[in-house]
Scaffold this active site. Sequence first.
Site, short mmCIF file in Angstrom:
data_model
loop_
_atom_site.label_atom_id
_atom_site.label_comp_id
_atom_site.label_asym_id
_atom_site.label_seq_id
_atom_site.Cartn_x
_atom_site.Cartn_y
_atom_site.Cartn_z
N TYR A 189 7.51 4.54 5.79
CA TYR A 189 6.38 5.02 4.99
C TYR A 189 6.17 6.50 5.27
O TYR A 189 6.11 6.93 6.42
CB TYR A 189 5.12 4.24 5.35
CG TYR A 189 3.88 4.67 4.62
CD1 TYR A 189 3.73 4.42 3.26
CD2 TYR A 189 2.84 5.32 5.28
CE1 TYR A 189 2.59 4.80 2.57
CE2 TYR A 189 1.69 5.71 4.60
CZ TYR A 189 1.57 5.44 3.25
OH TYR A 189 0.45 5.83 2.58
N ASP A 239 10.28 12.49 9.94
CA ASP A 239 8.84 12.25 9.79
C ASP A 239 8.31 11.79 11.14
O ASP A 239 8.44 10.64 11.52
CB ASP A 239 8.60 11.19 8.72
CG ASP A 239 7.11 10.95 8.46
OD1 ASP A 239 6.29 11.30 9.34
OD2 ASP A 239 6.77 10.40 7.40
N LYS A 284 -1.52 13.19 12.62
CA LYS A 284 -2.18 12.36 13.61
C LYS A 284 -2.58 13.11 14.87
O LYS A 284 -3.62 13.74 14.92
CB LYS A 284 -1.31 11.13 13.93
CG LYS A 284 -1.19 10.17 12.73
CD LYS A 284 -0.55 8.87 13.11
CE LYS A 284 -0.32 7.96 11.91
NZ LYS A 284 -1.54 7.39 11.33
#
Length: 449
Positions: A156, A251, A279
Amino acid sequence: MNSRDPAPVTEQEGISRSESAFQRAMRYMPGGVSSPVRAFGAVGGNPRFLKRGYGSRVVDVDDRQYLDMLSSWGPLILGHADPEVVQAIKRAAEGGTSFGTPTEAETDLAVTIVEALPSVEMVRLVSSGTEAAMSAVRLARAATGRSRVLKFAGCYHGHVDYLLVSAGSGPATLGLPDSPGVTQGASGDTVVARYNSVQSVEEAFTEFGEDLAAVLVEPVAANMGVIPPEPGFLQSLRSLCNEGGSLLIFDEVVTGFRVGWSGAQAMFNVTPDLTVLGKIIGGGLPIGAYGGTRSVMEQVAPCGPVYQAGTLSGNPVSVAAGLATLRALRSRQPPGSAGDETIYQYLDRLGERLESGICRAAREAGASITVQRVGSMITAFFNEDGVVDLESAKRSDTERFSRFFHAMLGEGVYWPPSQFEAAMISAAHTEDDVDEVVQAVTRALERMD
């Protein structure tokens, strides 16, 4: 009050305050949430509405306390309401929450990222991991003059149209391989391969290689549960990109500054061309970033023609929280540790303790559970076989996981409400906390039978 005014949450006989809050939220928000997995759609029941967090604990609106294994899906590596991070946020907010101009703190964060990640020489700050992934792919297409991007089933990279194809996490949880609203035109340049399958990538390069701008990968898959790369997988991606003239994009929104100071790229000794972050670099506030070599990054406006902009990019409050978090990761002594143990060594030690404890509890209960972990990220798959890709992850018993999740809630542990998500250990967790989780797992498995 007119009919469109939000009704306040009121106590209703026979239901909890969380249930009442959820009923109210569903009147005004799709599914009553701001992000799908929060709605407990994969596990059933009503979500808990939280009101406070401190250290390794959270408290819901009914004043029930939980040992938190979410860590806000990863950003809170220092735990909830870390005093240094909170103070940094207060100082920044008191000076102004947004300027739309450059600040010195932005550069400080950029320098910290560049010094931590040898593959990154320049970085652009944005407001989310989705925005960072989208921008990195656009940059790769411009740098190579090619159109297609290869991603992996179950990985994702945010809710970008052309990346929301065979995505994990929410879509895997909800059983939606793609999303309505994503047109064939948007997804037509997306090539999907199998995670941990070098052969599937080689086949993609054979068919599309001359038009492959980039290979985009989570170096440790964390959105179909924790799935580490098999030996040689990432190295093969690097070699295939070198040979095919494509850029390799890592990623590291989840793994960046979590699996180690220099991320998964250092852990596995593979150098990507571009890195996507989020994050932890925001310390619990919204942020994202993408970076790479100077020659590639200087193609981003205003240096070059690749346009990308954002009013709140480099927001001073997010930057302050991120800087405070990263500085603590470098300098702070872990709780109760002796000697020169780093926070990352401490987190790995707690992770190993949790992994072995869950495996022991599963054996004693005769439960078919496969535990997979990388550092402080861990997933307990209700699956007796090893999980290496989306197909094998989907063989997990999600109904049994749902029962496990609710049993854990009943034991006072807030585990991620999806079989396909990672539990996250923070530096605020202690050995006693980990032992408490293991004891909860033991009792939860007993209650399920």
